[in-house]
Structure formats: structure tokens, C-alpha cells
Design a protein around this motif. Structure first.
Motif, PDB file in Angstrom:
ATOM      1  N   GLU A 207       4.355  -5.630 -20.312  1.00 45.32           N
ATOM      2  CA  GLU A 207       3.074  -5.895 -19.572  1.00 45.32           C
ATOM      3  C   GLU A 207       3.357  -5.383 -18.211  1.00 45.32           C
ATOM      4  N   VAL A 208       4.353  -5.484 -17.673  1.00 47.06           N
ATOM      5  CA  VAL A 208       4.651  -5.078 -16.331  1.00 47.06           C
ATOM      6  C   VAL A 208       4.865  -3.727 -16.109  1.00 47.06           C
ATOM      7  N   ASP A 209       5.627  -2.987 -17.171  1.00 50.24           N
ATOM      8  CA  ASP A 209       5.894  -1.676 -17.202  1.00 50.24           C
ATOM      9  C   ASP A 209       4.346  -0.942 -17.267  1.00 50.24           C
ATOM     10  N   ALA A 210       3.592  -1.193 -18.038  1.00 56.42           N
ATOM     11  CA  ALA A 210       2.315  -0.697 -18.192  1.00 56.42           C
ATOM     12  C   ALA A 210       1.734  -0.516 -16.913  1.00 56.42           C
ATOM     13  N   LEU A 211       1.688  -1.290 -15.841  1.00 51.99           N
ATOM     14  CA  LEU A 211       1.023  -1.071 -14.319  1.00 51.99           C
ATOM     15  C   LEU A 211       1.374   0.343 -13.966  1.00 51.99           C
ATOM     16  N   PHE A 212       2.496   0.693 -14.119  1.00 52.36           N
ATOM     17  CA  PHE A 212       2.839   2.106 -13.429  1.00 52.36           C
ATOM     18  C   PHE A 212       1.972   3.061 -13.824  1.00 52.36           C
ATOM     19  N   HIS A 221      -3.801   3.011  -0.267  1.00 47.30           N
ATOM     20  CA  HIS A 221      -3.098   4.317  -0.302  1.00 47.30           C
ATOM     21  C   HIS A 221      -3.006   5.065  -1.426  1.00 47.30           C
ATOM     22  N   PRO A 222      -3.410   6.290  -1.677  1.00 46.56           N
ATOM     23  CA  PRO A 222      -3.476   6.848  -2.925  1.00 46.56           C
ATOM     24  C   PRO A 222      -2.178   7.042  -3.651  1.00 46.56           C
ATOM     25  N   GLU A 223      -1.359   6.879  -2.961  1.00 48.37           N
ATOM     26  CA  GLU A 223       0.291   6.939  -3.718  1.00 48.37           C
ATOM     27  C   GLU A 223       0.720   5.727  -4.313  1.00 48.37           C
ATOM     28  N   ILE A 224      -0.073   4.542  -3.763  1.00 48.13           N
ATOM     29  CA  ILE A 224       0.250   3.270  -4.435  1.00 48.13           C
ATOM     30  C   ILE A 224      -0.506   2.926  -5.766  1.00 48.13           C
ATOM     31  N   ASP A 225       0.128   2.903  -6.827  1.00 49.55           N
ATOM     32  CA  ASP A 225      -0.615   2.869  -8.143  1.00 49.55           C
ATOM     33  C   ASP A 225      -0.376   1.275  -8.217  1.00 49.55           C
ATOM     34  N   THR A 226      -0.827   0.686  -9.160  1.00 50.11           N
ATOM     35  CA  THR A 226      -1.014  -0.848  -9.519  1.00 50.11           C
ATOM     36  C   THR A 226       0.553  -1.271  -9.710  1.00 50.11           C
ATOM     37  N   GLY A 227       1.446  -0.589 -10.130  1.00 46.49           N
ATOM     38  CA  GLY A 227       2.933  -1.031 -10.475  1.00 46.49           C
ATOM     39  C   GLY A 227       3.535  -1.133  -9.213  1.00 46.49           C
ATOM     40  N   LEU A 232       5.316  -4.457  -4.118  1.00 43.11           N
ATOM     41  CA  LEU A 232       5.104  -4.927  -2.780  1.00 43.11           C
ATOM     42  C   LEU A 232       4.645  -6.243  -2.406  1.00 43.11           C
ATOM     43  N   VAL A 233       3.638  -6.895  -3.679  1.00 47.05           N
ATOM     44  CA  VAL A 233       3.335  -8.222  -3.723  1.00 47.05           C
ATOM     45  C   VAL A 233       4.710  -9.119  -3.857  1.00 47.05           C
ATOM     46  N   LEU A 234       5.371  -8.827  -4.947  1.00 44.02           N
ATOM     47  CA  LEU A 234       6.648  -9.453  -5.161  1.00 44.02           C
ATOM     48  C   LEU A 234       7.749  -9.538  -3.858  1.00 44.02           C
ATOM     49  N   LEU A 255      -1.712  -7.972 -14.216  1.00 41.66           N
ATOM     50  CA  LEU A 255      -1.249  -7.463 -15.579  1.00 41.66           C
ATOM     51  C   LEU A 255      -2.555  -6.996 -16.179  1.00 41.66           C
ATOM     52  N   GLY A 256      -3.674  -7.507 -16.059  1.00 35.97           N
ATOM     53  CA  GLY A 256      -4.825  -7.009 -16.860  1.00 35.97           C
ATOM     54  C   GLY A 256      -5.404  -5.793 -16.377  1.00 35.97           C
ATOM     55  N   LYS A 257      -4.869  -5.245 -15.266  1.00 40.51           N
ATOM     56  CA  LYS A 257      -5.176  -3.824 -14.736  1.00 40.51           C
ATOM     57  C   LYS A 257      -4.633  -2.705 -15.534  1.00 40.51           C
ATOM     58  N   ALA A 258      -3.766  -3.015 -16.392  1.00 43.17           N
ATOM     59  CA  ALA A 258      -3.083  -2.017 -17.310  1.00 43.17           C
ATOM     60  C   ALA A 258      -4.154  -1.595 -18.302  1.00 43.17           C
TER      61      ALA A 258
END
Length: 405
Positions: A207-212, A221-227, A232-234, A255-258
Motif C-alpha cells: 500500500e505504501v510502495d504503490a504511492l511512488f 513541486h513537480p518532482e515530489i510524487d505522493t510517495g 517528507l510527512v514522516l 494511501l488511497g491516492k495510489a
């Protein structure tokens, strides 16, 4: 009989850091000899004893042989003829395969002191690949020693453990135990970076891996994906020294963003409910403790409205406080706001940007707490109408306190 201090205590001493505990290895002894000296046995799988005065652990020197899959798939041999070098050979990393004898001399058969100086996390030998817990432990040490690198050959060995399915034999309780420890380290995001580099994140926390690779909103920033945003939040949760439930909520809040449909990206409308489902799935699989699970669910479901607290009507704010059980669980509500603050500041350049939502919601909560529910209940002719009357009074109190409709 020879007694050695081993492992983390020696490592931390060489690093000039305090150590939480001291482990000992006893060479040339039998269980009967230790029992005769008053040691108390505690080991079920192999002979481990507690010192009668210090309470520290003393283990007989032992070797191990792979006999099955996973953490428990080993046969241990403890006998007076097992040497210190043989015992240290079964340890995970060279920096943990260190010992000091009773005269204070350092014993370092596998180059741990050199790897400490070079800031390298390196496996002791090929037996590393036989125990998947060692992969998790290495990732945890990467979070603790953030300026250490993982040796190339060790990373390849870890990738092999993923490819051959050894990682799939990890039991849920042990995965959570190591993840919880890693989340509480100085730079917990590094644990997940290392797990992803070796491919284990997709197997352990899909579930976490799928965010990247999932785009964030356009104002990021365009280089910052959800993963990357999640890491960064962590990192913010560790920066502020927040408790384990907050750090777990930081890891799982999005997690749902994936699962966002590709045609609406980079928007993520409705991802909160998808996140809740995935948090429930992950927490059930890893048997996550209820305090961590419940805060993660609240964060996943409500962080969007908490961010928008300045735009909400009084009735919506009161409903939000009630849904979060803020009146009965103020400590957990405080942790929820901490997790939301981490989410807000988990963007490049936003680390110290003021976050107004907590102050506004605390003011609303104070107003709601000022409503005397008992007085309202006694004045209500119809018992079934009591909740509605109390809710209405709370809304009026928030309107007055915040000056909003």
C-alpha cells in the motif's frame, strides 16, 4: 568460562553514544554452570540467562543452522566448544559483531570497527540471507544511522532475499515490531527508502510502495510524487519527536491516492475513503495495535477537512469534532492535529510555514466543552431530541466563539 560484552553496547561505545542495554556471550560454559551461579533461565529456543544482580542477559555461545523458512527456521547448537568468533559469525551486521572481553580488549573478527569508521552497513556473511528479519533490522539501522550507506554487496543480497521469496515468510508480528522501532528512529523515512531499494517494500507494505510514481497536486513541486511526499510527512513527525501513533498515521494518511483514477490525476478527489479502506487492510494484516490503527484511520478520513478548518461553517466544525470524538478523547485529538500538521508541512519549503487549523479547532473545542449537556438534557421534554438540542447548542457556541456562521 569467558564472558564478553557483545553487539550494540560495544558498537555504541565506539560511536560515543549511550546504549540502552548490555548483552553478554559466555564461552566455555554449560547451562548447569550458570544455574549453579544463580543465573535465571529465560531462553526457550536457546540458552539465555538473566544475571542475578544486574538483570542483564547472558547467552551461551552458539551456532545456528538453517532448517526451514523465516525467523524460526533455525536449529541452534550451544556447547562449551563453540568459540566467540563462531557466535559472532551468526550476527547480522559487522558493526554488531563486536565484543569486549573482561579486560576491556576489543574483539573484531569481521571488520566492524572499520565499517563504523567508514559508516557502512555490511552483512557479516552469507548467513544473513537465511533470516528475513535481518533485512528489516538493516533498514531500521539505516534509519538510526542516517549517514551510513548500505554496502553494495549487502543490498544485492537483500534483493536476492526478496526475489527468492525469503521475505514472504516474515510473520506479521515481527514485521510490525521492526517497523515500529524503525518509525521511532531519528530518520524513519530512510527505513522505507532502503526497503524500496531492495524491493521488500512492495512485498511487506504494498500500500505504501504503490504511492511512488503517483503525481501530487499541481501546487506541489513537480518532482515530489505522493510517495516522496509521504516520506517528507514522516520526516516531519520525527523532526517534532511525535509518538508512534502519529508517525504511523503520517506514513499511511494518503494511501488511497495510489488508487486515484488516472483520468483525474493530479487531483485526488475522494481519496480519503480509499485511504481508510487501505489503512484497515494494512493494519489487519500486520496486527497493528489499536492506538496506532485508530489514529491512522482518523487521519486518513479527516485530514482534508482539518486542513480546511478556516473555511468550514460552524455546524461542519462541530460535526468534525464529534466524529473525531474530540470531547471524550482530547489526547488522541491532539495527536490527530499533530499528524495533520506533519502532512501540511511535508512539502519542500513548507517545513516552518504557520499552520492555523489546530488553533482554530482548539478554540472550537473549548467552546463546545463549554456547553452544559446535562442542563440541556434536563430541559428537553423528548429524550429522543436531546442529541439534536445538544448539537445545536454546540453549533451556536462555535459561531459565537469564532465569529462565523
Amino acid at each position: 568460562m569467558q564472558i564478553y560484552v557483545v553487539g550494540g553496547a560495544v558498537r555504541d561505545e565506539l560511536l560515543g553514544q549511550p546504549s540502552a542495554d548490555r548483552d553478554h556471550v559466555v564461552v566455555g560454559a554449560t547451562p548447569e554452570e550458570l544455574l549453579a551461579r544463580g543465573f535465571k533461565p529465560v531462553g526457550k529456543d536457546f540458552p539465555v540467562f538473566i544475571h542475578p544482580q544486574s538483570g542483564e542477559e547472558y547467552a551461551l555461545a552458539r551456532t545456528e543452522r538453517k532448517s526451514g523458512h523465516g525467523y524460526h527456521g533455525f536449529t541452534f547448537h550451544a556447547a562449551p566448544d563453540v568459540t566467540l568468533a563462531e557466535d559472532l559469525a551468526r550476527r547480522d551486521l559487522t558493526i554488531n559483531a563486536l565484543a569486549r572481553d573482561e579486560a576491556g580488549r576489543l574483539i573484531d573478527p569481521y571488520g566492524g570497527q572499520r565499517d563504523l569508521a567508514d559508516k557502512v552497513l555490511r552483512h557479516v556473511g552469507p548467513a544473513f540471507a537465511e533470516d528475513p528479519v535481518r533485512l528489516l533490522r538493516l533498514a531500521r539501522f539505516a534509519a538510526r544511522f542516517a549517514d551510513f550507506t548500505v554496502a553494495g554487496e549487502t543490498l544485492e543480497l537483500m534483493r536476492g532475499m526478496v526475489a527468492n521469496g525469503e521475505v514472504d515468510h516474515l510473520v506479521a508480528e515481527r514485521v510490525w515490531q521492526e517497523l515500529a522501532k524503525g518509525l521511532m528512529e531519528k530518520e524513519p523515512a530512510r527505513m522505507f527508502t532502503v526497503l524500496r531499494e531492495c524491493g521488500a517494500l512492495a512485498r511487506l507494505l504494498p500500500e505504501v510502495d504503490a504511492l511512488f510514481g503517483v503525481p501530487q497536486r499541481a501546487d506541489y513541486h513537480p518532482e515530489i510524487d505522493t510517495g516522496i511526499h509521504t516520506l517528507l510527512v514522516l520526516a516531519q513527525s520525527a523532526r517534532h519527536g511525535y509518538a508512534l501513533p502519529v508517525r504511523f498515521a503520517a506514513l499511511t494518511h494518503d494511501l488511497g491516492k495510489a488508487l486515484t483514477p488516472a483520468d483525474i490525476l493530479p487531483r485526488h478527489h475522494g481519496h480519503e475513503e480509499r485511504s481508510v479502506e487501505l489503512v484497515e487492510q494494512l493494519a489487519a494484516r500486520l496486527r497493528v495495535p489499536s492506538d496506532c490503527r485508530d489514529l491512522a484511520l482518523l487521519t486518513a478520513r479527516h485530514h482534508g477537512n482539518i486542513h480546511r478548518a478556516g473555511e468550514l461553517r460552524a455546524a461542519t466544525i462541530v460535526s468534525l469534532l464529534e466524529k473525531c470524538d474530540a470531547l471524550r478523547r482530547p489526547e488522541r485529538f491532539a495527536q490527530l492535529l499533530q499528524a495533520c500538521h506533519c502532512d501540511y508541512s511535508g512539502r519542500l519549503g513548507w517545513e516552518d510555514r504557520p499552520y492555523a487549523s489546530p488553533q482554530r479547532l482548539y478554540a472550537a473545542l473549548a467552546a463546545v466543552n463549554g456547553v452544559n449537556a446535562g442542563t440541556i438534557a434536563r430541559a428537553c421534554a423528548r429524550p429522543e431530541g436531546i442529541p439534536e438540542r445538544i448539537h445545536a447548542a454546540r453549533v451556536e457556541a462555535v459561531k459565537l466563539s469564532l465569529g462565523i456562521e
